[in-house]
Every structure is written in structure tokens, then in C-alpha cells.
Design a protein around this motif. Structure first.
Motif, short mmCIF file in Angstrom:
data_model
loop_
_atom_site.label_atom_id
_atom_site.label_comp_id
_atom_site.label_asym_id
_atom_site.label_seq_id
_atom_site.Cartn_x
_atom_site.Cartn_y
_atom_site.Cartn_z
N GLN A 180 1.01 -1.09 -0.06
CA GLN A 180 0.33 -0.08 -0.13
C GLN A 180 0.99 1.06 0.13
N VAL A 181 0.23 2.15 -0.85
CA VAL A 181 1.15 3.34 -0.82
C VAL A 181 0.63 4.64 0.27
N GLN A 182 1.05 5.29 1.27
CA GLN A 182 0.72 5.76 1.60
C GLN A 182 0.98 7.98 1.17
N LEU A 183 0.66 8.02 0.96
CA LEU A 183 0.60 9.83 0.68
C LEU A 183 1.13 10.25 1.62
N VAL A 184 1.30 11.74 0.69
CA VAL A 184 1.58 13.01 1.90
C VAL A 184 1.28 14.38 1.87
N GLU A 185 0.26 14.84 2.95
CA GLU A 185 -0.57 16.23 2.49
C GLU A 185 0.37 16.90 2.66
N SER A 186 0.09 18.00 2.62
CA SER A 186 0.61 18.97 3.16
C SER A 186 -0.24 20.68 2.14
N GLY A 187 0.33 21.83 3.74
CA GLY A 187 -0.62 22.70 2.95
C GLY A 187 -1.50 22.92 3.63
N GLY A 188 -1.50 22.67 5.66
CA GLY A 188 -2.75 22.90 5.95
C GLY A 188 -2.05 24.41 6.90
N GLY A 189 -2.83 25.14 7.19
CA GLY A 189 -2.59 26.10 8.15
C GLY A 189 -3.44 27.08 8.68
N LEU A 190 -3.75 27.87 9.68
CA LEU A 190 -4.65 28.36 10.09
C LEU A 190 -4.80 30.37 9.14
N VAL A 191 -6.23 29.62 9.04
CA VAL A 191 -6.19 30.84 8.00
C VAL A 191 -7.47 31.57 8.20
N GLN A 192 -8.34 33.00 8.00
CA GLN A 192 -8.96 33.02 8.32
C GLN A 192 -10.39 33.60 7.50
N ILE A 193 -11.72 33.19 7.96
CA ILE A 193 -12.45 33.57 6.84
C ILE A 193 -12.55 33.99 6.40
N GLY A 194 -12.49 33.50 4.68
CA GLY A 194 -12.02 34.49 3.51
C GLY A 194 -11.13 33.44 2.98
N ALA A 235 3.89 11.28 -3.62
CA ALA A 235 4.50 9.80 -2.51
C ALA A 235 5.56 9.88 -3.15
N SER A 236 6.31 9.55 -2.28
CA SER A 236 7.92 9.38 -2.88
C SER A 236 7.93 8.41 -3.18
N GLY A 237 9.17 7.87 -4.64
CA GLY A 237 9.50 6.43 -4.72
C GLY A 237 7.63 5.56 -5.43
N PHE A 238 6.93 6.67 -5.65
CA PHE A 238 5.81 5.95 -6.57
C PHE A 238 5.06 6.84 -7.30
N THR A 239 4.71 6.49 -8.60
CA THR A 239 4.56 7.35 -9.50
C THR A 239 3.16 7.73 -9.97
N HIS A 241 -6.96 17.16 6.52
CA HIS A 241 -7.14 16.63 4.61
C HIS A 241 -6.45 16.03 4.76
N TYR A 242 -6.90 14.50 3.62
CA TYR A 242 -6.38 14.01 3.46
C TYR A 242 -6.07 13.62 1.87
N CYS A 243 -5.74 12.86 1.70
CA CYS A 243 -5.70 12.63 0.18
C CYS A 243 -5.12 10.93 0.15
N GLY A 279 -2.30 13.22 6.96
CA GLY A 279 -3.31 14.32 6.43
C GLY A 279 -2.62 15.46 6.76
N THR A 280 -3.15 16.98 6.97
CA THR A 280 -3.15 17.93 7.15
C THR A 280 -3.75 19.09 7.85
N GLN A 281 -3.65 19.15 8.15
CA GLN A 281 -4.46 20.48 9.65
C GLN A 281 -4.85 21.34 9.27
N GLY A 282 -6.54 21.57 8.78
CA GLY A 282 -6.62 23.74 8.01
C GLY A 282 -7.80 23.88 8.84
N THR A 283 -7.43 25.34 9.25
CA THR A 283 -8.01 25.70 10.41
C THR A 283 -9.23 26.54 9.82
N VAL A 284 -9.96 27.60 10.23
CA VAL A 284 -10.30 28.63 9.28
C VAL A 284 -11.09 29.73 10.59
N SER A 285 -10.84 30.62 10.91
CA SER A 285 -11.23 31.01 12.19
C SER A 285 -11.38 32.64 11.76
#
Length: 127
Positions: A1-15, A24-28, A94-96, A120-126
Motif C-alpha cells: 500500500q502507498v501512503q501519500l503525504v499531505e501538506s499545506g494546511g495552516g490557520l487562515v481567516q474566514i474567506g 508520493a515518494s518513490g511512487f508515480t 485533510h487527506y488524499c 493528513g494536514t490540518q486546516g483551521t479557519v477562524s
């Protein structure tokens, strides 16, 4: 099984916006359709979007349609989820995952023979 790596989450304001990456590392990833999923605290994981292997087909959950955009750069072996006009209810981990086919978001799930959930990567909207 392949485990993908998610990134790019963060804390942002509404809107605000976030751009998530799925790699994926080592997998096309070229030959595979990819699904995006999210899990809010206390809720079940849900399918948000999917993109076909070529990138020609994308589907979105009604809750994110018009605000989220899936894309991919097969040369970079990366899939993206651009999230705009974020709302408080978009707060989630969030997951892929590799999926069998991108035909609909309804019933979307990972290909059990190929894909395992990543961290996963956490995205928080506040406000």
C-alpha cells in the motif's frame, strides 16, 4: 500500500485560502485517480473532491463546489487542492488517497489494495 503525504494546511481567516499538496515518494501518481477527503473533529471522514489520472475530470462535494479546485502536475508527481473562500465549517484534517476511479464524490473512498491513509494536514479557519 502507498501512503501519500499531505501538506499545506495552516490557520487562515474566514474567506481566506489554502493550497494543499499531495505527494508520493518513490511512487508515480500519473496513472491513478486521487481523492481528497476531510475529517472534522467529532465527525466522520468525508469525500471532498477527486481528480482523474489525466486531470481532465474533477468532481466536488456540493459543500465545496465553486470554492475548491483540484489539479495535478504529473511532472512534479503532485496533486493539489486549492481551497478558496474558506468557511469555519471547512476546518478539518485533510487527506488524499489513491482511488479506483474519479466518477463521483458520492461513495468516494480509497482503493484498499493500493492506498493507506496518511497523517493528513490540518486546516483551521477562524475569525
Amino acid at each position: 500500500q502507498v501512503q501519500l503525504v499531505e501538506s499545506g494546511g495552516g490557520l487562515v481567516q474566514i474567506g481566506g485560502s489554502l493550497r494543499l499538496s499531495c505527494a508520493a515518494s518513490g511512487f508515480t501518481l500519473d496513472y491513478y485517480s486521487i481523492g481528497w477527503f476531510r475529517q472534522a473533529l467529532g465527525k466522520e471522514r468525508e469525500g471532498v473532491s477527486c481528480i482523474s489520472s489525466s486531470g481532465d475530470s474533477t468532481y466536488y462535494a456540493d459543500s465545496v463546489k465553486g470554492r475548491f479546485t483540484s489539479s495535478r502536475d504529473n511532472a512534479e508527481n503532485t496533486v493539489y487542492l486549492q481551497m478558496d473562500s474558506l468557511r469555519r465549517e471547512d476546518t478539518a484534517v485533510h487527506y488524499c488517497a489513491i482511488i479506483t476511479a474519479c466518477l463521483s464524490v458520492s461513495g468516494l473512498g480509497p482503493n484498499p489494495g493500493l492506498s493507506a491513509w496518511g497523517e493528513g494536514t490540518q486546516g483551521t479557519v477562524s475569525s
